[in-house]
Design a protein around this motif. Structure first.
Motif, PDB file in Angstrom:
ATOM      1  N   LEU A 172      10.793  -7.984  -7.256  1.00 36.82           N
ATOM      2  CA  LEU A 172       9.399  -8.226  -6.881  1.00 36.82           C
ATOM      3  C   LEU A 172       8.997  -7.549  -5.581  1.00 36.82           C
ATOM      4  CD1 LEU A 172       9.107 -12.007  -7.816  1.00 36.82           C
ATOM      5  CD2 LEU A 172       7.950 -10.095  -8.942  1.00 36.82           C
ATOM      6  N   GLU A 173       9.960  -7.415  -4.645  1.00 29.28           N
ATOM      7  CA  GLU A 173       9.593  -6.823  -3.350  1.00 29.28           C
ATOM      8  C   GLU A 173       9.169  -5.371  -3.505  1.00 29.28           C
ATOM      9  OE1 GLU A 173      12.694  -8.288  -3.677  1.00 29.28           O
ATOM     10  OE2 GLU A 173      11.890 -10.225  -3.019  1.00 29.28           O
ATOM     11  N   ASP A 174       9.603  -4.784  -4.602  1.00 26.55           N
ATOM     12  CA  ASP A 174       9.363  -3.360  -4.789  1.00 26.55           C
ATOM     13  C   ASP A 174       8.351  -3.118  -5.911  1.00 26.55           C
ATOM     14  OD1 ASP A 174       9.788  -0.706  -4.188  1.00 26.55           O
ATOM     15  OD2 ASP A 174      11.397  -0.479  -5.662  1.00 26.55           O
ATOM     16  N   ALA A 175       7.529  -4.128  -6.198  1.00 23.84           N
ATOM     17  CA  ALA A 175       6.682  -4.006  -7.385  1.00 23.84           C
ATOM     18  C   ALA A 175       5.254  -4.450  -7.105  1.00 23.84           C
ATOM     19  CB  ALA A 175       7.265  -4.854  -8.511  1.00 23.84           C
ATOM     20  N   GLN A 176       4.365  -3.969  -7.951  1.00 30.50           N
ATOM     21  CA  GLN A 176       2.986  -4.438  -7.941  1.00 30.50           C
ATOM     22  C   GLN A 176       2.657  -4.933  -9.328  1.00 30.50           C
ATOM     23  OE1 GLN A 176       0.069  -1.948  -6.048  1.00 30.50           O
ATOM     24  NE2 GLN A 176       1.667  -0.453  -5.696  1.00 30.50           N
ATOM     25  N   ARG A 177       1.851  -5.978  -9.380  1.00 28.54           N
ATOM     26  CA  ARG A 177       1.533  -6.586 -10.660  1.00 28.54           C
ATOM     27  C   ARG A 177       0.214  -6.053 -11.208  1.00 28.54           C
ATOM     28  NH1 ARG A 177       3.411  -8.799 -15.293  1.00 28.54           N
ATOM     29  NH2 ARG A 177       1.566  -9.477 -16.394  1.00 28.54           N
TER      30      ARG A 177
END
Ligand SMILES: [Zn+2]
Length: 217
Positions: free
Chosen positions: A23-28
Motif C-alpha cells: 500500500l505504501e507504494d500504491a495509489q487506489r
C-alpha cells in the motif's frame, strides 16, 4: 460449470504468498461500482510495466486483442485479505482474432505457461485481459464462459480495456465465487509512491489514502 472446464492450472495445489499489501507504494483507483452492494473477493495491484504493456497492446489493433496477466497471488499477513499483484502482461500470440471475440487456445496457453516458467519463476497466471474496441466495459456471455473455463481460480481476474475512450476495469469474483459481468472494479496502481500516476482510464476515480506516505509529515 467450472467442473466441466479445462483447467490449465499446474497440478500442484497453489498456495498464496503470505506478504503485506504494497500500500505504501500504491495509489487506489475506484470504479463507479465500488460500493454497489457487491464485494470483490480479492483486490488487484498492478505495476506500471504491466499497465503500460496492456495499454500499448490495447492500442495496437482495431480488433480485439488480449493476453494473460502474470504475477503473484497473495494473502495479507495482517488482515488475511487476498490480493493479486499483476507484474507482467503477456500478449497471447495464437489467438483467433475477430471484431467481436477473442479466444484462448490450448496451444496459446501452453506457450504462455512455458514463457512464464522461463522468464518469471515463481509467478503464475493471475488473470487475463482483452480489449473491447468501441464497446463498453463488461463481460459478454462468451467472455464469462472463457473466464470460468480457462481462469477458474477464485483469485483469477479479467481486465477489459476500451482503447478509444480509454476505459478499463477488473472483473473479480465475489467471495461466494459468483461473477457479475456488468460490475467491474478498480485497482491499486503500484509504483506510485511519489504521488505520480500513469493510469489514464477515464472511468476510474483516483482515491487519496488517509495514510499515504506523501501526506505524512
Ligand atoms: Zn469481451
Amino acid at each position: 460449470m467450472s467442473g466441466l472446464g479445462i483447467r490449465i492450472a499446474p497440478p500442484d495445489t497453489p498456495q498464496p504468498l503470505a506478504t503485506l499489501k504494497p500500500l505504501e507504494d500504491a495509489q487506489r483507483w475506484d470504479s463507479p461500482f465500488e460500493d454497489d452492494g457487491i464485494t470483490p473477493g480479492i483486490s488487484v495491484f498492478m505495476n506500471r510495466a504491466a499497465y503500460i504493456r496492456v495499454t500499448v497492446h490495447a492500442c495496437s489493433d482495431s480488433v480485439e486483442v488480449g493476453g494473460v496477466l502474470v504475477g503473484q497471488w497473495c494473502t495479507d499477513e495482517e488482515t488475511d485479505e487476498q490480493f493479486v499483484i499483476v507484474k507482467h502482461a503477456l500478449p497471447a500470440r495464437h489467438t483467433r482474432q475477430g471484431s467481436v471475440y477473442l479466444t484462448f487456445t490450448q496451444d496459446s496457453l501452453v506457450d504462455l505457461h512455458d514463457q512464464i516458467e522461463k522468464r518469471f519463476e515463481g509467478e503464475r497466471i493471475v488473470g487475463w485481459y482483452h480489449t473491447h474496441p468501441r464497446m463498453g466495459i463488461f463481460l459478454s456471455h462468451y467472455d464469462t464462459w472463457l473466464h470460468n473455463n480457462f481462469f477458474p481460480e477464485p483469485w483469477q481476474v479479467a481486465l477489459v480495456v476500451e482503447p478509444y475512450s480509454s476505459l478499463g476495469g477488473f472483473f473479480i469474483r465475489q467471495p461466494d465465487g459468483s461473477l457479475n459481468p456488468n460490475r467491474y472494479f478498480g485497482f491499486y496502481e503500484v509504483d506510485g509512491a511519489n504521488g505520480s500516476s500513469i493510469a489514464r482510464w477515464q472511468n476510474l476515480l483516483r482515491i487519496e489514502y488517509p495514510n499515504h506516505p506523501k501526506e505524512v509529515e
